[in-house]
Design a protein around this motif. Structure first.
Motif, mmCIF file in Angstrom:
data_model
loop_
_atom_site.group_PDB
_atom_site.id
_atom_site.type_symbol
_atom_site.label_atom_id
_atom_site.label_comp_id
_atom_site.label_asym_id
_atom_site.label_seq_id
_atom_site.Cartn_x
_atom_site.Cartn_y
_atom_site.Cartn_z
ATOM 1 N N GLY A 196 0.827 -1.201 0.000
ATOM 2 C CA GLY A 196 0.000 0.000 0.000
ATOM 3 C C GLY A 196 0.859 1.247 0.000
ATOM 4 O O GLY A 196 1.921 1.272 -0.638
ATOM 5 N N LEU A 197 0.416 2.268 0.720
ATOM 6 C CA LEU A 197 1.073 3.579 0.672
ATOM 7 C C LEU A 197 2.327 3.621 1.555
ATOM 8 O O LEU A 197 2.362 4.278 2.592
ATOM 9 C CB LEU A 197 0.076 4.659 1.092
ATOM 10 C CG LEU A 197 -1.194 4.747 0.215
ATOM 11 C CD1 LEU A 197 -2.199 5.719 0.813
ATOM 12 C CD2 LEU A 197 -0.827 5.134 -1.214
ATOM 13 N N VAL A 198 3.344 2.887 1.125
ATOM 14 C CA VAL A 198 4.625 2.892 1.850
ATOM 15 C C VAL A 198 5.781 3.031 0.865
ATOM 16 O O VAL A 198 5.673 2.626 -0.300
ATOM 17 C CB VAL A 198 4.862 1.591 2.665
ATOM 18 C CG1 VAL A 198 3.969 1.550 3.884
ATOM 19 C CG2 VAL A 198 4.656 0.349 1.814
ATOM 20 N N GLU A 199 6.875 3.590 1.365
ATOM 21 C CA GLU A 199 8.057 3.746 0.525
ATOM 22 C C GLU A 199 8.728 2.411 0.247
ATOM 23 O O GLU A 199 9.292 2.198 -0.810
ATOM 24 C CB GLU A 199 9.057 4.637 1.280
ATOM 25 C CG GLU A 199 9.537 5.853 0.523
ATOM 26 C CD GLU A 199 10.387 6.721 1.432
ATOM 27 O OE1 GLU A 199 11.579 6.389 1.618
ATOM 28 O OE2 GLU A 199 9.843 7.712 1.979
ATOM 29 N N ILE A 209 6.198 -0.194 11.466
ATOM 30 C CA ILE A 209 5.694 0.880 10.598
ATOM 31 C C ILE A 209 6.838 1.801 10.158
ATOM 32 O O ILE A 209 6.963 2.140 8.984
ATOM 33 C CB ILE A 209 4.578 1.671 11.308
ATOM 34 C CG1 ILE A 209 3.355 0.760 11.496
ATOM 35 C CG2 ILE A 209 4.198 2.928 10.515
ATOM 36 C CD1 ILE A 209 2.195 1.398 12.226
ATOM 37 N N LYS A 210 7.709 2.150 11.108
ATOM 38 C CA LYS A 210 8.843 3.017 10.760
ATOM 39 C C LYS A 210 9.743 2.334 9.747
ATOM 40 O O LYS A 210 10.308 2.965 8.857
ATOM 41 C CB LYS A 210 9.639 3.388 12.011
ATOM 42 C CG LYS A 210 8.937 4.435 12.850
ATOM 43 C CD LYS A 210 9.719 4.735 14.122
ATOM 44 C CE LYS A 210 8.845 5.469 15.128
ATOM 45 N NZ LYS A 210 9.229 5.149 16.515
ATOM 46 N N ASP A 239 -2.463 7.111 13.799
ATOM 47 C CA ASP A 239 -1.975 7.499 15.134
ATOM 48 C C ASP A 239 -2.196 6.381 16.149
ATOM 49 O O ASP A 239 -1.386 6.185 17.062
ATOM 50 C CB ASP A 239 -2.623 8.819 15.595
ATOM 51 C CG ASP A 239 -4.141 8.740 15.691
ATOM 52 O OD1 ASP A 239 -4.748 7.986 14.910
ATOM 53 O OD2 ASP A 239 -4.725 9.439 16.542
ATOM 54 N N GLU A 240 -3.272 5.622 15.992
ATOM 55 C CA GLU A 240 -3.509 4.493 16.896
ATOM 56 C C GLU A 240 -2.452 3.413 16.681
ATOM 57 O O GLU A 240 -1.929 2.811 17.627
ATOM 58 C CB GLU A 240 -4.881 3.875 16.636
ATOM 59 C CG GLU A 240 -6.048 4.804 16.860
ATOM 60 C CD GLU A 240 -7.385 4.100 16.602
ATOM 61 O OE1 GLU A 240 -8.189 4.009 17.532
ATOM 62 O OE2 GLU A 240 -7.612 3.633 15.472
ATOM 63 N N ALA A 241 -2.135 3.188 15.413
ATOM 64 C CA ALA A 241 -1.148 2.154 15.081
ATOM 65 C C ALA A 241 0.240 2.543 15.585
ATOM 66 O O ALA A 241 1.041 1.687 15.955
ATOM 67 C CB ALA A 241 -1.122 1.927 13.569
ATOM 68 N N MET A 242 0.515 3.848 15.627
ATOM 69 C CA MET A 242 1.815 4.331 16.088
ATOM 70 C C MET A 242 1.877 4.471 17.607
ATOM 71 O O MET A 242 2.937 4.703 18.173
ATOM 72 C CB MET A 242 2.136 5.695 15.448
ATOM 73 C CG MET A 242 2.455 5.642 13.963
ATOM 74 S SD MET A 242 3.920 4.657 13.590
ATOM 75 C CE MET A 242 5.216 5.729 14.231
ATOM 76 N N ASN A 243 0.751 4.347 18.283
ATOM 77 C CA ASN A 243 0.756 4.466 19.741
ATOM 78 C C ASN A 243 1.641 3.371 20.350
ATOM 79 O O ASN A 243 1.555 2.210 19.952
ATOM 80 C CB ASN A 243 -0.681 4.345 20.271
ATOM 81 C CG ASN A 243 -0.747 4.645 21.763
ATOM 82 O OD1 ASN A 243 -0.317 3.844 22.586
ATOM 83 N ND2 ASN A 243 -1.267 5.807 22.105
ATOM 84 N N ILE A 299 -1.817 -13.000 11.160
ATOM 85 C CA ILE A 299 -1.791 -11.940 10.127
ATOM 86 C C ILE A 299 -0.879 -12.314 8.954
ATOM 87 O O ILE A 299 0.253 -12.758 9.156
ATOM 88 C CB ILE A 299 -1.297 -10.623 10.761
ATOM 89 C CG1 ILE A 299 -2.306 -10.142 11.813
ATOM 90 C CG2 ILE A 299 -1.061 -9.543 9.695
ATOM 91 C CD1 ILE A 299 -1.761 -9.071 12.746
ATOM 92 N N VAL A 300 -1.390 -12.121 7.725
ATOM 93 C CA VAL A 300 -0.556 -12.372 6.533
ATOM 94 C C VAL A 300 -0.311 -11.107 5.722
ATOM 95 O O VAL A 300 0.552 -11.075 4.857
ATOM 96 C CB VAL A 300 -1.180 -13.422 5.578
ATOM 97 C CG1 VAL A 300 -1.143 -14.802 6.200
ATOM 98 C CG2 VAL A 300 -2.591 -13.033 5.169
ATOM 99 N N ARG A 301 -1.124 -10.067 5.974
ATOM 100 C CA ARG A 301 -0.967 -8.875 5.153
ATOM 101 C C ARG A 301 -1.266 -7.613 5.942
ATOM 102 O O ARG A 301 -2.216 -7.573 6.730
ATOM 103 C CB ARG A 301 -1.916 -8.981 3.962
ATOM 104 C CG ARG A 301 -1.724 -7.887 2.969
ATOM 105 C CD ARG A 301 -2.441 -8.203 1.681
ATOM 106 N NE ARG A 301 -2.207 -7.152 0.710
ATOM 107 C CZ ARG A 301 -2.824 -7.062 -0.449
ATOM 108 N NH1 ARG A 301 -3.710 -7.987 -0.786
ATOM 109 N NH2 ARG A 301 -2.561 -6.081 -1.269
ATOM 110 N N ILE A 302 -0.438 -6.605 5.724
ATOM 111 C CA ILE A 302 -0.604 -5.300 6.371
ATOM 112 C C ILE A 302 -0.538 -4.252 5.272
ATOM 113 O O ILE A 302 0.458 -4.167 4.557
ATOM 114 C CB ILE A 302 0.510 -5.069 7.421
ATOM 115 C CG1 ILE A 302 0.481 -6.179 8.482
ATOM 116 C CG2 ILE A 302 0.353 -3.689 8.066
ATOM 117 C CD1 ILE A 302 1.647 -6.145 9.460
#
Ligand SMILES: Nc1nc2c(c(=O)[nH]1)N[C@H]1C(S)=C(S)[C@@H](COP(=O)(O)O)O[C@H]1N2
Ligand SMILES: [Mo]
Length: 319
Positions: free
Chosen positions: A109-112, A156-157, A201-205, A243-246
């Motif tokens: 998805g929307l990731v570098e 995520i980072k 923001d929840e995911a980064m908490n 989980i298989v996909r993020i």
């Protein structure tokens, strides 16, 4: 262990503690076994029953809040995992032959840096740590679990989300050969694959945690092997298993339970004793193994760490 920020994590000492265990634990803590990198036995006195020998290396949590852990047996014998069964006691026997290795996870998805990565490699990327979390199911039961894993924010980072990424979506494995309920042609319990999501923001908490273990050992299949989400301030259904996909997205994904029953389940699902589910009061909860119920806490006791994310939101409407 700097994620322990707030006093609100602490419950009155005997709140979730059976007195005998509490005193034993006190003795144990006096021995000074507060914080150590553990490869040897997990010496938790709350768990006198079967506990598999630890096979993970991780930073142990000092349990400053002195929460009383539920036993390994309790945590791994009473499960919600509809892919196997809607009967909580049937999940464990049905899950015993589940193949959780090899396991590949796609992050896209929307990731570098979109990646496909094997679970074994992923585990080595981030140092594992223990998190002792309260866990509250919307059905009104709860437990205290010593998870092992890593912070979701670290992952995520690592993949570097683009500025347009506003949500993170998680998907459970779809494999009818392994999950009996996915194989059924009628009267299926849920629409599969199981999907959950968080706002960025929840995911980064710092509380959002990817669990890969329990009691120092890799997760048993019934608890979501090899990797599942744990979100202690939200109802249990947000804590998606296997989980298989993020995927990083710009719009709010529709999570499985909201899709199945939008009047009963929302997107946020924050634990809230003041907002009842249509079928269950949320004011109180029964801790597994206990007879008497206890009061449910706002955001399950994690208010100081998460309330700021929901300022100005009507928590009755956005449930
Ligand atoms: N894939 C998947 N994840 C899931 C579920 C499920 O049925 N399928 N059940 C959810 C619910 S309702 C709860 S309460 C927790 C239960 O986790 P536990 O069995 O480890 O206690 O898992 C959540 N994650
Ligand atoms: Mo649940």
């Amino acid at each position: 262990m700097n994620y322990i920020k707030s006093k609100d994590w602490e419950l009155p000492e005997n709140f979730v503690t059976d007195e005998r265990l509490f005193n034993e634990r006190r003795k144990f803590l006096k021995l000074g076994a507060a914080l150590a990198v553990s490869t040897a036995g997990v010496m938790d006195l709350a768990a006198k029953e079967f506990v598999p020998s630890p096979n993970l290396e991780y930073l142990k949590e000092p349990n400053l809040q002195k929460l009383t852990l539920n036993s390994y047996e309790q945590i791994s014998s009473y499960n919600n995992f509809y892919e196997f069964s809607t009967n909580k006691k049937d999940v464990k026997p049905l899950a015993q032959n589940f193949k959780s290795a090899p396991w590949r996870i796609t992050i896209d998805g929307l990731v570098e840096r979109p990646i496909q990565i094997d679970m074994e490699k992923l585990m080595k990327k981030f140092p594992l740590e223990e998190r002792i979390y309260r866990f509250r199911c919307v059905e009104g039961w709860s437990m205290v679990v010593p998870w092992v894993g890593f912070e979701l924010s670290h992952l995520i980072k690592h993949v570097k989300p683009l500025s347009g990424a506003k949500y993170v979506r998680f998907v459970t494995l779809y494999d009818p050969e392994q999950f009996p309920d996915q194989k059924r042609s009628s009267f299926v319990a849920l629409e599969y694959p199981y999907i959950e999501a968080l706002r960025m923001d929840e995911a980064m908490n710092p509380l959002a945690f990817m669990a890969t273990g329990l009691y120092g050992h890799t997760l048993p299949p019934q608890n979501g092997a090899p990797i599942r989400l744990t979100l202690p301030w939200k109802y249990g259904f947000k804590s998606i298993k296997s989980i298989v996909r993020i995927t990083f997205t710009d719009s709010q994904p529709l999570n499985t339970w909201q899709k199945m029953a939008p009047k009963e389940y929302g997107f946020y699902a924050n634990v809230n004793p003041h907002v009842d589910h249509p079928r269950w009061s949320q004011a109180r909860e029964r801790v597994l193994g206990k007879f008497l119920k206890q009061n449910t806490l706002m955001f399950n006791g994690y208010e100081n760490d998460v309330a700021h994310m929901y300022k100005g939101m009507d928590l009755r409407k956005l449930f």
